[in-house]
Design a protein around this motif. Structure first.
Motif, PDB file in Angstrom:
ATOM      1  N   GLY A 126       7.196   3.278  -9.849  1.00  0.00           N
ATOM      2  CA  GLY A 126       6.804   2.466  -8.708  1.00  0.00           C
ATOM      3  C   GLY A 126       5.434   2.689  -8.510  1.00  0.00           C
ATOM      4  O   GLY A 126       4.607   3.354  -9.007  1.00  0.00           O
ATOM      5  N   SER A 127       4.991   1.976  -7.453  1.00  0.00           N
ATOM      6  CA  SER A 127       3.750   2.021  -7.268  1.00  0.00           C
ATOM      7  C   SER A 127       3.224   2.178  -5.561  1.00  0.00           C
ATOM      8  O   SER A 127       2.184   1.897  -5.061  1.00  0.00           O
ATOM      9  CB  SER A 127       2.911   0.667  -7.474  1.00  0.00           C
ATOM     10  OG  SER A 127       3.540  -0.506  -6.835  1.00  0.00           O
ATOM     11  N   SER A 128       4.511   2.444  -4.852  1.00  0.00           N
ATOM     12  CA  SER A 128       4.369   2.489  -3.590  1.00  0.00           C
ATOM     13  C   SER A 128       5.013   3.700  -2.721  1.00  0.00           C
ATOM     14  O   SER A 128       5.152   3.831  -1.634  1.00  0.00           O
ATOM     15  CB  SER A 128       4.841   1.105  -2.765  1.00  0.00           C
ATOM     16  OG  SER A 128       6.289   0.939  -3.012  1.00  0.00           O
ATOM     17  N   SER A 147       1.310   4.348   0.929  1.00  0.00           N
ATOM     18  CA  SER A 147       0.276   5.250   0.674  1.00  0.00           C
ATOM     19  C   SER A 147       0.198   5.106  -0.888  1.00  0.00           C
ATOM     20  O   SER A 147      -0.645   5.912  -1.468  1.00  0.00           O
ATOM     21  CB  SER A 147       0.556   6.729   0.926  1.00  0.00           C
ATOM     22  OG  SER A 147       1.791   7.178   0.293  1.00  0.00           O
ATOM     23  N   GLY A 148       0.597   4.010  -1.319  1.00  0.00           N
ATOM     24  CA  GLY A 148       0.552   4.005  -2.923  1.00  0.00           C
ATOM     25  C   GLY A 148       1.374   4.797  -3.741  1.00  0.00           C
ATOM     26  O   GLY A 148       2.344   5.627  -3.068  1.00  0.00           O
ATOM     27  N   GLY A 149       1.582   4.790  -5.061  1.00  0.00           N
ATOM     28  CA  GLY A 149       2.433   5.725  -5.783  1.00  0.00           C
ATOM     29  C   GLY A 149       2.204   5.597  -7.267  1.00  0.00           C
ATOM     30  O   GLY A 149       1.334   4.853  -7.694  1.00  0.00           O
ATOM     31  N   SER A 150       2.797   6.447  -8.087  1.00  0.00           N
ATOM     32  CA  SER A 150       3.825   6.985  -7.380  1.00  0.00           C
ATOM     33  C   SER A 150       3.554   8.347  -6.907  1.00  0.00           C
ATOM     34  O   SER A 150       4.618   8.875  -6.030  1.00  0.00           O
ATOM     35  CB  SER A 150       4.744   7.379  -8.741  1.00  0.00           C
ATOM     36  OG  SER A 150       4.249   8.375  -9.476  1.00  0.00           O
ATOM     37  N   SER A 180      -6.695   5.784  -4.077  1.00  0.00           N
ATOM     38  CA  SER A 180      -7.605   4.674  -3.504  1.00  0.00           C
ATOM     39  C   SER A 180      -6.998   4.128  -2.321  1.00  0.00           C
ATOM     40  O   SER A 180      -7.733   3.812  -1.250  1.00  0.00           O
ATOM     41  CB  SER A 180      -7.635   3.764  -4.547  1.00  0.00           C
ATOM     42  OG  SER A 180      -8.322   2.232  -4.241  1.00  0.00           O
ATOM     43  N   TYR A 181      -5.746   4.041  -2.152  1.00  0.00           N
ATOM     44  CA  TYR A 181      -5.147   3.545  -0.832  1.00  0.00           C
ATOM     45  C   TYR A 181      -5.189   4.321   0.194  1.00  0.00           C
ATOM     46  O   TYR A 181      -5.240   4.067   1.220  1.00  0.00           O
ATOM     47  CB  TYR A 181      -3.763   3.253  -1.068  1.00  0.00           C
ATOM     48  CG  TYR A 181      -3.217   2.161  -2.027  1.00  0.00           C
ATOM     49  CD1 TYR A 181      -4.106   1.094  -2.068  1.00  0.00           C
ATOM     50  CD2 TYR A 181      -1.789   2.015  -2.464  1.00  0.00           C
ATOM     51  CE1 TYR A 181      -3.785   0.045  -3.019  1.00  0.00           C
ATOM     52  CE2 TYR A 181      -1.735   0.796  -3.317  1.00  0.00           C
ATOM     53  CZ  TYR A 181      -2.422  -0.054  -3.370  1.00  0.00           C
ATOM     54  OH  TYR A 181      -2.296  -1.471  -4.125  1.00  0.00           O
ATOM     55  N   TYR A 405      -0.897  -1.992   1.178  1.00  0.00           N
ATOM     56  CA  TYR A 405      -0.068  -3.087   1.889  1.00  0.00           C
ATOM     57  C   TYR A 405       0.827  -2.745   2.734  1.00  0.00           C
ATOM     58  O   TYR A 405       1.253  -1.544   2.773  1.00  0.00           O
ATOM     59  CB  TYR A 405       0.303  -4.374   0.957  1.00  0.00           C
ATOM     60  CG  TYR A 405       1.067  -3.685  -0.168  1.00  0.00           C
ATOM     61  CD1 TYR A 405       2.477  -3.563  -0.090  1.00  0.00           C
ATOM     62  CD2 TYR A 405       0.383  -3.582  -1.442  1.00  0.00           C
ATOM     63  CE1 TYR A 405       3.167  -3.023  -1.211  1.00  0.00           C
ATOM     64  CE2 TYR A 405       1.090  -3.033  -2.701  1.00  0.00           C
ATOM     65  CZ  TYR A 405       2.382  -3.025  -2.646  1.00  0.00           C
ATOM     66  OH  TYR A 405       3.285  -2.364  -3.608  1.00  0.00           O
ATOM     67  N   ASP A 406       1.747  -3.361   3.503  1.00  0.00           N
ATOM     68  CA  ASP A 406       2.715  -3.150   4.344  1.00  0.00           C
ATOM     69  C   ASP A 406       3.910  -2.361   3.916  1.00  0.00           C
ATOM     70  O   ASP A 406       4.333  -2.976   2.651  1.00  0.00           O
ATOM     71  CB  ASP A 406       3.059  -4.244   5.220  1.00  0.00           C
ATOM     72  CG  ASP A 406       2.123  -4.730   6.271  1.00  0.00           C
ATOM     73  OD1 ASP A 406       0.970  -3.982   6.322  1.00  0.00           O
ATOM     74  OD2 ASP A 406       2.223  -5.697   6.835  1.00  0.00           O
TER      75      ASP A 406
END
Lengths: 486, 100, 474
Positions: A126-128, A147-150, A180-181, A405-406
């Motif tokens: 995943g990326s979030s 905060s992003g992921g994984s 980055s996030y 993003y949200d």
């Protein structure tokens, strides 16, 4: 006293002079974690053991080990003996490892103290970090954002300044993208630089662990500790020990840098493109050259990644069958029922989807059509990077296409999590080192990261550029103050 | 481009992966899996590539280990995380024997 | 039943004789307490990675050499993915794309004619864990998980159960003699599967294949193939067909029984193992391994026969590895090998069996053995004498002379003494002498018996017979 806000050298000096003890640092870390509890950065805390370990260090001299007695957070797919390791999955939510990952042995041997296990996407897919069985961690800059992921939990706890050091893993951007996030520094080292032994495999040919920290110098310090060949990992590289901090502070005059056009194409949001252009100007005015270059195959990286990562994952995750460890279906009718129900209930949606697609991609003739072809193109892609590195010292671009993003954005698009990593995946494909460095803020004061890619085993030059920019930009990266600014 | 797998295709990959797919989930998987398969189909557009493969970014050849015994687990540790055991054995529901 | 042409291919799994497992450093052992020879790698724990045992590669090279295989110089491993409780990772690390050996052969002799059994390929892989079934449970013992195996696959080139049997005997002998494997079928360190199909004539396509799995002995391989040929022939004779299938040999029924009908192509989802980089094999390495191969069975038999040992005894010696190895130490010596062979296979074997000993457990040094051989071949000792003193010969350090003396053995080797005895017997049995002279051959046997009796067994029979004949013909 808030020692964890001081520089690493100041903390070290205070420890040496016995003004503070490792226990003070551990207690302070837990206070901070308690305060930022709602960020959901951790799955398991290691309070008792951490305090015990800190006490044991009281008698020991810090020597010149800058990391002595410092708390560290460890992503929950890295095995810690006796400390629950879940991979943010129901299938391992009661799993207590009976051995330590090699990098855990290394941080223990360096007298760092494991404070807890950080939240993440389930099995790093995943990326979030929203695929976590334990709920998503929040972005300290804005609690409504991912905060992003994984490695979202590790990014969260560093950005929140709970601790100074965290370990993450990066299969397709999972260190750099959350870094980055959340406005922190995240390094994915060269494939083979860091042992994978004891890290739950997602995609064996892509996985690599790395440091996540509040600044560049501390990042390089932590890489010094975890890098090195391991007899238990045949894919770990046989390289001389080196000091990754050695080039930090050096001038970048004459440095040749490539900026691939794909990385500044319209897949990247305008505010981020602007920030990267800005950085380019700073670099040029500091005596470096930055050339736009064309590179083949960059736009194919996500497709290759999907095939290779899902294919390998389908095999790597086959061992979770309810027989030797982990969740199991109670009273199964027969062995098939045991497999089917254990894996149905034990894995979350994203993981199941990827395992199924991965199984399909390797079945029958598909192995040839998809997997082997992907490996061939992957080889070409590496050669394309080699071509660039014949002329350039480093490659730069942005780490992500947008800022965080949200948390409430829809999750029903199965391709979305792959596209979030479109700019960072090529680095995993080629096995190269890459680092994300905060270079500014976008709308809503959300952090923007610069992606710095180095040649194989040339992490030191990445740190040189990152250190140079960090100093030049001198951003306020403390999210606790940042939040007040919103 | 077709945007749905057939039910049978979903059940086939679910069986390969040993993941039970409930009747109520099939339709969702028909769409989601197909979308991912459409993604990976983009590889078919790539031509003019070199056949040589990169299995992984290996820096060295396999270094072989000397044939010397190392530490082993005590049977108790073997069973520690196993949900079912009997004596020193890890147990599973009876499997129809493949062995004569 | 009509005549059919059977086609048979054999797959053999052999466990390699290493100290540790293939992908981990836990002990490769048999017959130990369940789950006492494992570590986290063997158990397929999350996060574990394989390492690769050097000795496995060396033994596989050796096997490839004795099976006349070509040896691949760059190879990798592959994952074979399937769910089964005895498969800890639910994938097995094997070699699908780049088997270490290929295009080999083993030579057998069928009805006096030599035939090459072609080996398609030979690859390295890991063994699964051992399962036993008790009540409603299957119990798993991971001691065997990760034990190194080689799998040897022949082309479908055998035509009878007998050929399959000869092939397996030869294969076992080769791998055993080259110290690659124990090859104990009863302990599972050698396991065979047979693929059997039949067709009317050579120009026909191959018939439907049945695979007979995990047959427990070489004789049962032969029997199960013969039974399977019979079963298939009967079906074809009745005009019936059957699907490709997996069967097993039931030792109680003495017949093959159906296990399962094969699904359309097993979907093992092979792909290259990313955790193990390329393995390279050099000429030097192959040469080094070559030097460790002892004299192989065929060469031994040939050598023994050339030294005067009978064909039967040469075969028997090779069938008894430790005796053969013992004899091989003496090949450069000047002794009567026929006598040496007889002694080893006769009295010495009997002694070893009775005492449950190996040659190395006795005091019979090469020097003392040669002394014994010489004394028997020059008639100083009779076979009766040997029997009398053997216990001492095998347990004491004394010389053969001393032992003989202590046993009170004083053989008559003096011709005049023999003649005297013979004359006495002839005088006492004139009618037998007459019978002999009249051409009745049986009479000499009687006289000989009397001579031996007279001498109380202290005469060398051959010597006595020669003198007796001489005297009778005077």
């Amino acid at each position: 006293m808030q020692f964890l806000d001081k520089s690493i050298q100041e903390i070290h000096d205070a420890l040496k002079k016995k003004e503070i003890s490792p226990k003070d640092l551990v207690e302070e870390a837990f206070e901070r974690i308690e305060k930022s509890k709602n960020l959901n950065g951790y799955i398991t805390l290691n309070k008792e053991e951490a305090l015990k370990q800190a006490e044991a260090l009281e008698q020991k001299d810090a020597g010149d080990n800058l990391l002595f007695g410092l708390p560290i957070a460890v992503k929950d797919n890295i095995l810690t003996k006796g400390l629950r390791t879940t991979c943010a999955s129901h299938i391992l939510d009661n799993f207590i490892p009976i051995y330590d990952a090699t990098i855990v042995e290394k941080i223990k041997a360096n007298d760092m103290i494991i404070i807890g296990k950080t939240n993440m996407d389930e099995f790093a897919m995943g990326s979030s970090s929203r695929t976590s069985y334990f709920g998503a961690p929040k972005n300290p800059w804005n609690h409504n954002k991912i905060s992003g992921g994984s490695s979202g939990g590790s990014a969260t706890t560093i950005a929140a300044r709970d601790v100074l050091f965290a370990l993450g893993t990066d299969t397709g951007g999972s260190i750099r993208q959350p870094a980055s996030y959340t406005g922190i520094v995240g390094m994915k080292p060269t494939y083979g630089r860091v042992s994978r032994y004891g890290i739950v495999a997602f995609a064996s040919s892509l996985d690599q662990a790395g440091p996540m920290t509040r600044n560049v110098y501390e990042n390089a310090l932590l890489l010094n500790v975890i890098a090195g060949m391991d007899d238990k990992d045949l894919t770990s590289a046989d390289k001389e020990q080196e000091d990754f901090t050695r080039k930090i502070g050096k001038d970048i005059k004459g440095m040749k840098i490539a900026l691939p056009n794909y990385f500044r194409s319209d897949i990247v949001s305008e505010e981020i493109r602007k920030e990267v252009e800005n950085t380019k100007k700073i670099l040029e005015s500091s005596g470096a050259t930055v050339d736009y270059v064309d590179m083949k195959y960059l736009d194919k990286a996500v497709t290759l990644y999907q095939i290779i990562a899902m294919g390998e994952a389908s095999s790597n995750l086959a061992r979770f069958d309810g027989i030797r460890y982990g969740y199991t279906k109670e009273n199964p009718k027969d062995i098939e029922d045991l497999y089917l129900e254990t894996r149905k209930n034990g894995f979350g949606k994203e993981v199941k989807r990827r395992i199924m697609v991965g199984s399909y991609l390797l079945s029958g003739d598909n192995a040839k059509i998809y997997y082997n072809k992907a490996l061939s193109i992957r080889d070409d892609m590496k050669k394309e990077f080699d071509r660039i590195f014949k002329e350039y010292d480093l490659i730069i671009g942005s780490t992500t296409t947008t800022t965080a993003y949200d948390l409430t954005d829809p999750m029903d698009d199965p391709s979305k999590s792959f596209m979030d990593d479109v700019l960072v995946i090529p680095v995993n494909m080629a096995g190269l080192p890459g680092l994300s460095l905060p270079i500014g803020f976008g709308k809503g004061h959300m952090p923007i990261g610069l992606h710095i890619i180095g040649n194989s085993f040339d992490e030191a030059t990445i740190y040189q550029l990152a250190g140079f920019l960090e100093k030049k930009l001198n951003l306020n990266l403390d999210s606790r103050k940042g939040e007040e600014n919103v | 481009m077709n945007n749905k797998l057939t039910k049978e295709e979903v059940l086939h990959v679910a069986h390969l992966a040993r993941i039970k797919v409930g009747e109520e989930e099939i339709e969702k998987y028909q769409v989601e899996l197909k979308q991912l398969l459409n993604d990976v189909d983009k590889i078919k557009e790539v031509d003019g590539y070199d056949e040589e493969r990169m299995i992984a970014p290996w820096e060295r050849d396999a270094v072989l280990r000397d044939d010397e015994p190392g530490e082993m687990l005590n049977p108790k540790e073997v069973l520690k995380n196993a949900p079912r055991h009997s004596g020193n054995y890890i147990a599973v529901p009876i499997v129809i024997s493949e062995e004569a | 039943m009509s005549n059919y042409l059977p086609t048979i291919g054999i797959e053999v799994h052999c466990e390699l004789k290493t100290k540790t497992k293939i992908f981990s450093n836990s002990i490769n052992g048999y017959g130990q307490m369940a789950n006492s020879l494992t570590n986290v790698v063997d158990l397929g724990y999350p996060g574990t990675l394989p390492t690769l045992n050097k000795e496995v590669i060396n033994l596989a090279i050796k096997a490839a050499l004795v099976l006349n295989c070509k040896i691949r110089r760059q190879m990798h491993f592959d994952r074979k993915n399937y769910f089964y409780p005895d498969n800890p990772k639910n994938y097995q690390i094997t070699q699908a794309e780049t088997p270490i050996g290929y295009d080999g052969y083993v030579e057998i002799e069928v009805n006096g004619k030599k035939k090459k059994i072609e080996i398609e390929e030979m690859h390295i892989e890991e063994d699964t864990c051992k399962s036993t079934h008790r009540g409603d449970k299957t119990l798993l013992d991971f001691n065997r998980a990760g034990v190194p195996l080689i799998e040897i696959v022949t082309k479908p080139c055998m035509e009878s159960g007998e050929e399959a049997k000869l092939y397996l005997e030869k294969l076992r002998e080769l791998l055993f003699y080259s110290d690659v494997s124990d090859c104990k079928m009863e302990e599972g360190s050698m396991r065979a599967d047979a693929n059997v199909s039949i067709r009317k004539q050579e120009s026909d396509p191959f018939g439907t294949k049945a695979e007979i799995k995990n047959i427990g002995s070489i004789s049962n391989v032969k029997l199960s193939i013969e039974k399977e040929i019979e079963r298939q022939a009967q079906l074809y004779d009745e005009g019936k067909t059957f699907p490709p299938q997996t069967r097993r040999f039931d030792t109680k029924l003495n017949d093959t029984v159906l296990m399962r009908v094969k699904e359309t192509g097993n979907d093992y989802r092979y792909f290259p193992e990313p955790d193990i980089p390329f393995v390279y094999i050099t000429d030097e390495q192959i040469d080094k391994v070559k030097k460790t191969i002892p004299m192989l069975p065929d060469a031994r038999r040939e050598k023994y026969i050339s030294l005067g040992i009978s064909e039967v005894n040469a075969k028997k010696l090779v069938g008894h590895r430790s005796l053969s190895d013992y004899l091989n130490e003496l090949l450069e010596e000047k002794i009567d090998f026929k006598t040496a062979g007889n002694l080893l296979l006769g009295d010495i074997s009997a002694y070893l069996n009775k005492e449950e000993k190996e040659m190395k457990d006795t005091t019979l040094t090469k020097e003392r053995f040669m002394d014994l051989v010489n004394k028997v071949s020059d008639n100083t000792l009779t076979s009766k004498n040997v029997k009398e003193i053997l216990d001492k010969v095998m347990t004491s350090e004394k010389s053969i002379d001393e032992i003989t003396k202590e046993a009170g053995i004083q053989n008559i080797t003096d011709n005049s003494a023999i003649i005297e005895m013979i004359k006495k017997v002839m005088e006492a049995n004139p009618e037998s002498v007459t019978d002999y002279k009249a051409g009745k051959d049986r009479a000499i046997k009687y006289l000989m018996g009397q001579v031996m009796k007279e001498s109380k067994g202290t005469l060398n029979p051959k010597m006595a017979m020669d003198v007796l004949k001489e005297e009778l013909n005077k």
